[in-house]
Design a protein around this motif. Structure first.
Motif, PDB file in Angstrom:
ATOM      1  N   LEU A  51      24.030  61.667  23.819  1.00  0.00           N
ATOM      2  CA  LEU A  51      24.919  62.700  24.303  1.00  0.00           C
ATOM      3  C   LEU A  51      24.864  63.018  25.569  1.00  0.00           C
ATOM      4  CD1 LEU A  51      27.151  64.565  23.242  1.00  0.00           C
ATOM      5  CD2 LEU A  51      25.391  66.153  22.423  1.00  0.00           C
ATOM      6  N   LYS A  52      25.829  62.931  26.442  1.00  0.00           N
ATOM      7  CA  LYS A  52      25.867  63.398  27.807  1.00  0.00           C
ATOM      8  C   LYS A  52      26.193  64.498  28.257  1.00  0.00           C
ATOM      9  CE  LYS A  52      25.544  58.563  30.008  1.00  0.00           C
ATOM     10  NZ  LYS A  52      26.318  57.718  30.872  1.00  0.00           N
ATOM     11  N   HIS A  53      27.498  64.871  27.845  1.00  0.00           N
ATOM     12  CA  HIS A  53      28.231  66.232  28.143  1.00  0.00           C
ATOM     13  C   HIS A  53      29.078  66.918  27.020  1.00  0.00           C
ATOM     14  CE1 HIS A  53      28.275  63.715  32.008  1.00  0.00           C
ATOM     15  NE2 HIS A  53      27.630  64.970  32.498  1.00  0.00           N
ATOM     16  N   VAL A  54      29.092  68.061  27.046  1.00  0.00           N
ATOM     17  CA  VAL A  54      30.113  68.877  26.159  1.00  0.00           C
ATOM     18  C   VAL A  54      31.162  69.269  26.959  1.00  0.00           C
ATOM     19  CG1 VAL A  54      30.214  70.627  24.475  1.00  0.00           C
ATOM     20  CG2 VAL A  54      28.396  69.214  24.106  1.00  0.00           C
ATOM     21  N   LEU A  55      32.389  69.007  26.539  1.00  0.00           N
ATOM     22  CA  LEU A  55      33.458  69.816  27.367  1.00  0.00           C
ATOM     23  C   LEU A  55      34.371  70.448  26.503  1.00  0.00           C
ATOM     24  CD1 LEU A  55      34.312  66.358  29.322  1.00  0.00           C
ATOM     25  CD2 LEU A  55      32.751  68.200  29.930  1.00  0.00           C
ATOM     26  N   LEU A  56      34.550  71.849  26.970  1.00  0.00           N
ATOM     27  CA  LEU A  56      35.209  72.786  26.280  1.00  0.00           C
ATOM     28  C   LEU A  56      36.361  73.293  26.903  1.00  0.00           C
ATOM     29  CD1 LEU A  56      32.389  74.674  24.498  1.00  0.00           C
ATOM     30  CD2 LEU A  56      33.495  72.656  23.566  1.00  0.00           C
ATOM     31  N   THR A  57      37.355  73.599  26.384  1.00  0.00           N
ATOM     32  CA  THR A  57      38.583  74.177  26.800  1.00  0.00           C
ATOM     33  C   THR A  57      38.956  75.227  25.990  1.00  0.00           C
ATOM     34  OG1 THR A  57      39.293  72.404  28.096  1.00  0.00           O
ATOM     35  CG2 THR A  57      40.533  74.092  28.117  1.00  0.00           C
ATOM     36  N   HIS A  58      39.199  76.682  26.357  1.00  0.00           N
ATOM     37  CA  HIS A  58      39.792  77.623  25.553  1.00  0.00           C
ATOM     38  C   HIS A  58      41.323  78.230  25.959  1.00  0.00           C
ATOM     39  CE1 HIS A  58      39.413  82.230  24.189  1.00  0.00           C
ATOM     40  NE2 HIS A  58      39.052  81.484  23.165  1.00  0.00           N
ATOM     41  N   SER A  59      41.986  78.274  24.941  1.00  0.00           N
ATOM     42  CA  SER A  59      43.313  78.756  25.442  1.00  0.00           C
ATOM     43  C   SER A  59      43.533  80.160  25.082  1.00  0.00           C
ATOM     44  CB  SER A  59      44.266  78.106  24.231  1.00  0.00           C
ATOM     45  OG  SER A  59      44.440  78.661  23.038  1.00  0.00           O
ATOM     46  N   PRO A  60      44.678  80.655  25.718  1.00  0.00           N
ATOM     47  CA  PRO A  60      44.979  82.086  25.437  1.00  0.00           C
ATOM     48  C   PRO A  60      45.251  82.400  24.165  1.00  0.00           C
ATOM     49  CG  PRO A  60      46.405  80.960  27.604  1.00  0.00           C
ATOM     50  CD  PRO A  60      45.651  80.019  26.604  1.00  0.00           C
ATOM     51  N   ALA A  61      45.519  81.392  23.453  1.00  0.00           N
ATOM     52  CA  ALA A  61      45.581  81.695  22.027  1.00  0.00           C
ATOM     53  C   ALA A  61      44.426  81.843  21.005  1.00  0.00           C
ATOM     54  CB  ALA A  61      46.744  80.617  21.131  1.00  0.00           C
ATOM     55  N   GLY A  62      43.266  81.536  21.724  1.00  0.00           N
ATOM     56  CA  GLY A  62      41.963  81.533  21.180  1.00  0.00           C
ATOM     57  C   GLY A  62      41.515  80.523  20.511  1.00  0.00           C
ATOM     58  N   GLU A  63      42.344  79.194  20.781  1.00  0.00           N
ATOM     59  CA  GLU A  63      41.859  78.002  20.377  1.00  0.00           C
ATOM     60  C   GLU A  63      40.953  77.008  21.133  1.00  0.00           C
ATOM     61  OE1 GLU A  63      45.583  76.858  17.438  1.00  0.00           O
ATOM     62  OE2 GLU A  63      46.124  76.692  19.281  1.00  0.00           O
ATOM     63  N   LEU A  64      40.341  75.997  21.014  1.00  0.00           N
ATOM     64  CA  LEU A  64      39.501  75.369  21.438  1.00  0.00           C
ATOM     65  C   LEU A  64      40.042  73.638  21.297  1.00  0.00           C
ATOM     66  CD1 LEU A  64      35.987  76.286  20.358  1.00  0.00           C
ATOM     67  CD2 LEU A  64      36.868  76.788  22.661  1.00  0.00           C
ATOM     68  N   MET A  65      39.559  73.142  22.573  1.00  0.00           N
ATOM     69  CA  MET A  65      39.394  71.537  22.730  1.00  0.00           C
ATOM     70  C   MET A  65      38.058  71.352  22.968  1.00  0.00           C
ATOM     71  SD  MET A  65      41.038  68.986  25.579  1.00  0.00           S
ATOM     72  CE  MET A  65      42.712  69.251  25.358  1.00  0.00           C
ATOM     73  N   VAL A  66      37.441  70.360  21.958  1.00  0.00           N
ATOM     74  CA  VAL A  66      36.047  70.102  22.078  1.00  0.00           C
ATOM     75  C   VAL A  66      36.010  68.710  22.216  1.00  0.00           C
ATOM     76  CG1 VAL A  66      33.997  70.296  21.266  1.00  0.00           C
ATOM     77  CG2 VAL A  66      35.561  72.079  20.649  1.00  0.00           C
ATOM     78  N   ARG A  67      35.340  68.195  23.278  1.00  0.00           N
ATOM     79  CA  ARG A  67      35.146  66.938  23.512  1.00  0.00           C
ATOM     80  C   ARG A  67      33.580  66.545  23.869  1.00  0.00           C
ATOM     81  NH1 ARG A  67      37.808  65.543  28.732  1.00  0.00           N
ATOM     82  NH2 ARG A  67      37.714  63.315  28.232  1.00  0.00           N
ATOM     83  N   LEU A  68      33.028  65.329  23.069  1.00  0.00           N
ATOM     84  CA  LEU A  68      31.694  65.230  23.411  1.00  0.00           C
ATOM     85  C   LEU A  68      31.632  63.706  23.967  1.00  0.00           C
ATOM     86  CD1 LEU A  68      30.377  65.856  19.583  1.00  0.00           C
ATOM     87  CD2 LEU A  68      30.548  67.365  21.413  1.00  0.00           C
ATOM     88  N   VAL A  69      30.929  63.567  24.988  1.00  0.00           N
ATOM     89  CA  VAL A  69      30.646  62.472  25.743  1.00  0.00           C
ATOM     90  C   VAL A  69      29.690  61.844  25.713  1.00  0.00           C
ATOM     91  CG1 VAL A  69      30.866  61.532  28.145  1.00  0.00           C
ATOM     92  CG2 VAL A  69      32.162  63.521  27.695  1.00  0.00           C
ATOM     93  N   LEU A  70      29.663  60.502  24.861  1.00  0.00           N
ATOM     94  CA  LEU A  70      28.633  59.700  24.568  1.00  0.00           C
ATOM     95  C   LEU A  70      28.282  58.580  25.259  1.00  0.00           C
ATOM     96  CD1 LEU A  70      29.328  59.529  20.605  1.00  0.00           C
ATOM     97  CD2 LEU A  70      27.687  61.250  21.943  1.00  0.00           C
ATOM     98  N   ARG A  71      27.038  57.886  25.412  1.00  0.00           N
ATOM     99  CA  ARG A  71      26.825  56.865  26.164  1.00  0.00           C
ATOM    100  C   ARG A  71      27.507  55.357  25.503  1.00  0.00           C
ATOM    101  NH1 ARG A  71      22.921  52.875  26.413  1.00  0.00           N
ATOM    102  NH2 ARG A  71      21.639  54.093  24.753  1.00  0.00           N
ATOM    103  N   SER A  72      27.435  55.545  24.191  1.00  0.00           N
ATOM    104  CA  SER A  72      27.738  54.411  23.407  1.00  0.00           C
ATOM    105  C   SER A  72      28.215  55.041  22.218  1.00  0.00           C
ATOM    106  CB  SER A  72      26.901  53.326  23.204  1.00  0.00           C
ATOM    107  OG  SER A  72      25.798  53.778  22.329  1.00  0.00           O
TER     108      SER A  72
END
Length: 380
Positions: free
Chosen positions: A123-144
């Motif tokens: 597990l290299k990175h965790v990328l999160l984005t939060h919207s004005p509506a209070g919802e999330l985008m969650v992405r996990l960056v893996l090596r393989s």
């Protein structure tokens, strides 16, 4: 704003931390005016658009370090070891809650943090984005794909975690190379929804997993509204939004009887822009390189107004020459780099800024956004 991480030297990303915010804003405005002094008259400047000092970031780009039992979420130190910054004071409240809960669940997930010096782990990175509506985008960056199952399980746990903002979009990205980049070319969206809605001032943009959006939602909204107001005052019949991304400017500038065309090289961003446009009359998007696309257009079909929103490097000499020789009457240029904006203005001597405004997207740093409205000089 005070930050414990900054005070102990754990993180120095916010280079202006501790400087009173009013002084930050004044210094940025003064510096911007000095850089653009040869192009923008003092009377053209509007008041700078301020931000909240803290709690303004809508996204978190977190390096994962530490160990499987005690992972860190934050940055790497000089020895490429993880530094935990999970309580960064820049995050919006919902994003702050999401980072805290994710960090707690990550420790029991069985995922192995990537060890940069050893070149081991997943597990290299965790990328999160939060919207004005209070919802999330969650992405996990893996090596393989080796720990894909555990990554999927973690995303499922997060979706069911009490207090966690609703996870609208979830995905896994693969970045197999040992280099300092956030993500790789291979992306797997696991959720039914593929875009995160971003409602702003009566309109809704849509972010795909690779879509760019400004880090500061409140100030980005003010930027879109300002540009839309300038455009509305001019009432152009035809507008081109070049480097349109997910369509923020184009969507805000659409109006009855007006033809607005957005051009963006990223097909994913264009799909998001088209979703935002819906059935809005006169609003269209094209997937193409902006510099090449304008050269292919009939001069008789040139628009009344062009919006330029390029990456940090600016529009460059070729597109600047096209603008200089076009039949366009007005240009709005939104820039995140005053130096590249200055170079582009020097390459367009027929144009003069008549309105300019600074937008403080990034408090606690020297970074900023600036928008200028250009008109042709008399006799040009």
């Amino acid at each position: 704003m005070r930050c414990g991480y900054f005070d102990v030297g754990a993180c120095r990303s916010c280079t202006l931390m501790g400087v009173p915010y009013a002084d930050q804003l004044a210094d940025k405005q003064r510096g911007l005016e000095q850089v653009l002094a040869g192009h923008v008259d003092t009377g053209a400047w509007g008041a700078p658009v301020a931000s909240r000092e803290s709690g303004f970031r809508n996204k978190a780009k977190l390096v994962v370090g530490g160990t499987k039992a005690a992972p860190t979420l934050g940055i790497l130190d000089g020895d490429a070891r993880g530094v935990d910054l999970r309580r960064c004071g820049l995050y919006e409240p919902g994003l702050d809650r999401a980072v805290t809960l994710l960090a707690e669940r990550l420790a029991g997930s069985g995922l192995t943090p990537y060890d940069v010096p050893a070149r081991q782990g997943e597990l290299k990175h965790v990328l999160l984005t939060h919207s004005p509506a209070g919802e999330l985008m969650v992405r996990l960056v893996l090596r393989s794909p080796g720990q894909r199952r555990r990554a999927v399980e973690l995303l499922e746990v997060l979706a069911d975690t009490p207090g966690m903002p609703p996870v609208r979009v979830a995905g896994i990205n693969l970045q197999p190379e040992h280099k300092a980049v956030l993500e790789g070319a291979e992306e797997e969206v696991l959720s039914a929804e593929r875009t995160l809605p971003m409602p702003l001032s009566g309109r809704t943009l849509h972010l795909g997993t690779r879509s760019f959006f400004q880090t500061n939602t409140a100030v980005a909204t003010r930027l879109y509204e300002q540009v839309a107001a300038w455009v509305e005052d001019l009432a152009p019949a035809r507008v081109w939004d070049l480097y349109c991304g997910v369509g923020g400017f184009a969507v805000h500038c659409a109006a009855p009887g007006r033809q607005v065309t957005g051009v963006e090289v990223s097909p994913e961003a264009v799909l998001s822009a088209r979703r935002a446009a819906g059935s809005t009359p006169g609003l269209h998007f094209r997937a193409a390189d902006a510099g090449a696309w304008v050269q292919e257009q009939d001069p008789d079909e040139h628009p009344d107004l062009v919006i330029l929103n390029p990456p940090r490097r600016g529009v460059g000499a070729e597109l600047a020459r096209w603008v200089e020789g076009s039949r366009v009457r007005h240009v709005v240029y939104s820039s995140c780099d005053a130096a590249s904006l200055t170079r582009d203005l020097e390459a367009m001597p027929s144009w003069r800024p008549v309105r300019a405004r600074m937008f403080d997207m990034f408090p606690q740093t020297r970074h900023l956004e600036v928008a200028v409205l250009l008109e042709r000089r008399a006799g040009r």
